[in-house]
Design an enzyme around this catalytic site. Structure first.
Site, PDB file in Angstrom:
ATOM      1  N   SER A 180       0.829  -1.207   0.000  1.00 27.41           N
ATOM      2  CA  SER A 180       0.000   0.000   0.000  1.00 27.41           C
ATOM      3  C   SER A 180       0.859   1.250   0.000  1.00 27.41           C
ATOM      4  O   SER A 180       0.558   2.234  -0.693  1.00 27.41           O
ATOM      5  CB  SER A 180      -0.920   0.004   1.226  1.00 27.41           C
ATOM      6  N   ASP A 181       1.918   1.249   0.791  1.00 29.04           N
ATOM      7  CA  ASP A 181       2.804   2.410   0.844  1.00 29.04           C
ATOM      8  C   ASP A 181       3.419   2.694  -0.519  1.00 29.04           C
ATOM      9  O   ASP A 181       3.466   3.849  -0.973  1.00 29.04           O
ATOM     10  CB  ASP A 181       3.938   2.166   1.851  1.00 29.04           C
ATOM     11  N   ARG A 182       3.905   1.667  -1.178  1.00 27.34           N
ATOM     12  CA  ARG A 182       4.636   1.891  -2.424  1.00 27.34           C
ATOM     13  C   ARG A 182       3.703   2.177  -3.597  1.00 27.34           C
ATOM     14  O   ARG A 182       4.031   2.994  -4.469  1.00 27.34           O
ATOM     15  CB  ARG A 182       5.577   0.720  -2.686  1.00 27.34           C
ATOM     16  N   GLY A 185       2.786   5.710  -3.009  1.00 27.81           N
ATOM     17  CA  GLY A 185       3.929   6.558  -3.305  1.00 27.81           C
ATOM     18  C   GLY A 185       4.074   6.840  -4.788  1.00 27.81           C
ATOM     19  O   GLY A 185       4.404   7.964  -5.190  1.00 27.81           O
TER      20      GLY A 185
END
Length: 417
Positions: A180-182, A185
């Site tokens: 989810s973070d990447r 991002g």
């Protein structure tokens, strides 16, 4: 460690974003991943950290305190200034820095950012051309606007654990990467670049919200909305080819191999290469893409059975000659010596000023005229550039000393004492 020549701002960059100045109020992985890409593309990135530093500084393994491995890989090419934004003098210093920036990007919850006096309205009043990008958990027009969000939570909320169990895990589980973070991002990177392009045409900055939940919902539903796409539904959610338990690296006679026999040409070549004598080439389940999709479990099970009959090396030679897609199953350690990644320069060895020899990653794209930097300056020590950046923002040496003595900021030599 005292400030030295490395504490001065980085030399001018090259690349498609050369000349763009970014005030980076992000931490952990999502935001730093995005801003490192911006740095690789040539932007001058000023990383604002708390006096304790980004949390990822403290996640090992590491050679020295405050320089954890994930931090090193997500913050190369940036300048670090340590400010206590909860103090009025700290938030004022950030605003003064923002006056000279093209972009402000944060992953602080918007409500908290407003309390710090660093929301779009406050920053725009000081710099009307600012592109203000807020990476947050949820779109701010919905009922979950103020909820906290982390990668695990967003994976769960968008169905990743459900999909993992459907795929064959004994119980719901998260993907073993900060997915989810990447994903979010990457959305933040194109948000910044597109907003800068819009500013070139209109002369105006703007606020952009990049929410994790919606970004991952798009990512998951694009594959797995399936029959729920239609009203009334034409079936259950889930793309069957991705969820069959047989979709995995195949066991060979002596190891593992990743093989994807996908289109009609691949299947004809595969059957011709193996000299198939069991009639599968004439089995209606294998005849067309649609038929294979409808019988995907049986199709992949047959491939698994066949792959066990030869060694990995024999299969690679056979499949390569037949132009059937295959790749070895690598571990992260294998990637560090991968001939492709080494030949392209994506993976290279460098020496960090304090951490010594390290493996580093370049940018995965290649440009003909304005190439991204392949070897960024090392990830900074906490507060390494505090003095130089405050001086650029108009602070006198005496004013900087006063901020240090009050604990409003700190430098990499450990000040305030």
């Amino acid at each position: 460690m005292t400030d030295d020549a490395s504490s001065t701002p980085c030399a001018p960059r090259t690349g498609p974003l050369a000349g763009v100045r970014v005030l980076d109020l992000t931490s952990v992985i999502m935001g730093p991943f995005a801003t490192q890409i911006l740095a690789q593309l040539g932007a001058d990135v000023i990383k604002v950290e708390t006096p304790e530093g980004d949390n990822m500084r403290h996640v090992g393994p590491m050679r020295h305190a405050g320089m954890g491995h994930i931090f090193l890989h997500a913050n190369a090419g940036k300048q670090s200034i340590a400010l206590d934004l909860k103090q009025p003098e700290g938030s004022e210093a950030a605003l003064r820095l923002a006056e000279g920036c093209d972009v402000l990007i944060s992953n602080v919850r918007p409500q908290a950012l407003a309390r710090l006096g660093l929301d779009y309205e406050a920053v725009c009043a000081r710099n009307p051309r600012i592109v203000h990008v807020s990476c947050c958990g949820f779109d701010q027009e919905g009922p979950d606007a103020a909820r906290p969000a982390y990668d695990d939570l967003i994976q769960g909320a968008t169905g990743i654990p459900w999909l993992m169990q459907r795929y064959g895990a004994p119980e719901p589980s998260y993907a073993p990467t900060t997915l989810s973070d990447r994903v979010t991002g990457l959305h933040a990177v194109y948000a910044v670049t597109a907003a800068l392009y819009a500013r070139e045409k209109t002369g105006r900055g703007q606020a952009v919200v990049v929410p994790m939940f919606e970004a991952m919902a798009q990512f998951v539903l694009g594959d797995h909305m399936a029959g729920l796409t239609f009203e009334p539904p034409l079936g259950e959610p889930g793309y069957a080819r991705l969820l069959t338990a047989h979709r995995k690296p195949y066991a060979t006679a002596d190891g593992m191999l990743c093989v994807l026999i996908y289109n009609d040409k691949h299947w004809r070549s595969f059957f011709a290469a193996i000299g198939e004598t069991e009639g599968l080439a004439h089995d209606p389940r294998f005849a067309t893409h649609g038929a294979r999709a409808a019988h995907i479990d049986a199709v992949y099970a047959e491939v698994a059975r066949i792959l066990r009959t030869r060694t990995t090396a024999a299969w690679q030679a056979l499949l390569d000659a037949a132009d059937v897609p295959n790749m070895p199953m690598n571990s992260p350690a294998d990637l560090l010596t991968n001939p492709q990644l080494r030949a392209t320069g994506f993976l290279h060895d460098t020496v960090h000023p304090t951490e010594g020899p390290v493996h580093a990653m370049g940018h995965p794209t290649r440009w003909s005229a304005t190439p991204p930097a392949r070897d960024l300056p090392a990830a900074p020590r906490l507060g390494q550039h505090t003095r130089a950046l405050l001086a650029q923002a108009g602070y006198t040496p005496a004013q900087i000393d006063a901020l240090l003595s009050q604990g409003i900021c700190r430098t990499s030599d450990g000040e305030p004492a």
